[in-house]
Design a protein around this motif. Structure first.
Motif, PDB file in Angstrom:
ATOM      1  N   GLU A  65     -12.841 -14.758   0.867  1.00 28.78           N
ATOM      2  CA  GLU A  65     -11.819 -13.724   0.668  1.00 28.78           C
ATOM      3  C   GLU A  65     -12.377 -12.296   0.722  1.00 28.78           C
ATOM      4  N   ASP A  99     -10.790  -8.496  -0.358  1.00 28.53           N
ATOM      5  CA  ASP A  99      -9.746  -7.556  -0.770  1.00 28.53           C
ATOM      6  C   ASP A  99     -10.086  -6.249  -0.065  1.00 28.53           C
ATOM      7  N   GLU A 140      -7.054  -9.601   2.033  1.00 26.82           N
ATOM      8  CA  GLU A 140      -5.842  -9.173   1.315  1.00 26.82           C
ATOM      9  C   GLU A 140      -5.679  -7.669   1.450  1.00 26.82           C
ATOM     10  N   LYS A 169      -4.636  -4.518  -0.038  1.00 25.25           N
ATOM     11  CA  LYS A 169      -4.445  -4.096  -1.423  1.00 25.25           C
ATOM     12  C   LYS A 169      -3.510  -2.894  -1.506  1.00 25.25           C
ATOM     13  N   GLN A 211      -3.208 -11.843   3.680  1.00 24.97           N
ATOM     14  CA  GLN A 211      -2.406 -11.981   2.458  1.00 24.97           C
ATOM     15  C   GLN A 211      -2.024 -10.623   1.864  1.00 24.97           C
TER      16      GLN A 211
HETATM   17 CA    CA Z   1      -7.245 -11.071  -3.673  1.00 29.77          CA
END
Ligand code: CA
Ligand code: G3P
Length: 337
Positions: A56, A58, A164, A166, A201
């Motif tokens: 992952e 961010d 992701e 943010k 995401q």
């Molecule tokens: Ca995250």
């Protein structure tokens, strides 16, 4: 004879379990963040070596429009920004990444997360990598993609990425279209179809729609999108009977808080599995809940240990993957099942 049939049945069900396990994924949450400071390249390399299926990222933006890998939109919790740039906080006392250039962010040391208590830095997870030791930095998204793609080349594996976006609304208010920048970079690094190992995401449904309906078509690519769901209050309609069906018009999967999959009110003898996973699967959506941690105090009361927690979510609730700070434990669990 009877024993033979039982053996075959047992073997068949065992193989089914093994096949089921092989389909399930392990997402290294902020890297192997249970062992090394989150979102450092060291934590990502460790996650890779531990066998995570996806890693992952961010993502937030700097003042000079560089995508960096950082969980918070502020630098306060994981760097020494307050010491290096004491006069650069906003009125709320926070140091926003978007107010700093990449060069300035590169001058910071990254560390295990901490909070300020009584004027002192107190490490968030006490048993993790010691705060303010060794040497780490805040990577750019580009550096991280190159790390993972480089390892894919040198190992022959195909580990995926899971970026992701943010706080997209905050970035828009600051004049930055972070989603378009991320999509542009992903395209440049070869992530262009739903067959590529990337899940993009966001917690923002409004942003998800913009990405699906405008940004991806304009870029001429198509990617798997994941709608994160933080709580029952985030988007109540998503948890209604037809919520997943409606969401499936935009997303390919969901990333719910794990309490939305198995109720926090569950007990060891009464596991309350919510209808969310079955509704998502019926709508064709993948389910990747977060965050599975084995630090003291992080285990839900219905699980006696981390392995049981994994079994309850991977198999009893039938999720397709999990975000965990301890990817080695999830990999070992799936390999053993
Ligand atoms: Ca995250
Ligand atoms: O993105 C899945 C999970 O990471 C969401 O929580 O706050 O750790 O980004 P957070």
């Amino acid at each position: 004879m009877c024993t033979g049939i039982r053996l075959i049945t047992l073997l068949a069900s065992f193989m089914t379990m093994a096949e089921l396990a092989a389909e399930k994924i392990v997402i290294a949450h902020r890297g192997a963040s249970g062992y090394l400071p989150e979102h450092t390249l060291a934590a990502k390399s460790m996650a890779y070596a531990m066998g995570a299926t996806y890693i992952e990222q961010d993502v937030v933006m700097t003042r000079d429009n560089v995508l960096i890998v950082l969980h918070d939109i502020t630098l306060d919790r994981t760097t020494d920004v307050s010491e290096k740039f004491p006069d650069r906080s906003r009125g709320d006392g926070r140091f926003y990444a978007i107010d700093f250039t990449l060069k300035e962010i590169r001058s910071l040391s990254a560390t295990e997360g901490f909070r300020i208590q009584g004027g002192e830095k107190v490490q968030g997870y006490k048993n993790r990598f010691p705060m303010n030791t060794s040497s780490f930095g805040v990577p750019t998204l580009e550096e991280e993609l190159e790390l993972i793609q480089g390892l894919n080349r040198s190992t022959g594996k195909d580990v995926g990425i899971y970026p992701e976006i943010k706080q997209p609304e905050f970035h828009r208010d600051e004049g930055k279209d972070i989603s378009s920048e991320v999509v542009r970079l992903l395209k440049r690094y070869g992530y262009t179809t739903k067959d590529h190992k990337v899940f993009l995401q966001t917690f923002s449904f409004e942003e998800l729609k913009i990405i699906r309906n405008e940004i991806l078509p304009e870029a001429g690519i198509d990617l798997n999108l994941i709608q994160l769901i933080g709580s029952e209050m985030s988007y109540p309609w998503m948890l209604e009977r037809d919520g997943m069906e409606k969401l499936a018009g935009f997303a390919d999967g969901i990333g719910p808080a794990k309490g939305l999959v198995i109720s926090r009110e569950s007990t060891t003898s009464n596991l309350e599995i919510t209808p969310l996973v079955s509704r998502a699967h019926a709508a064709g959506l993948k389910v990747h809940p977060y965050t599975y941690r084995m630090d003291p105090g992080q285990l839900p009361s219905y699980a006696s240990d981390f392995q049981e927690l994994l079994r309850q979510h991977y198999f009893d609730a039938d999720v397709d993957g999990i975000f965990t700070d301890f990817p080695d434990k999830a990999v070992e669990f799936l390999e053993a099942n």
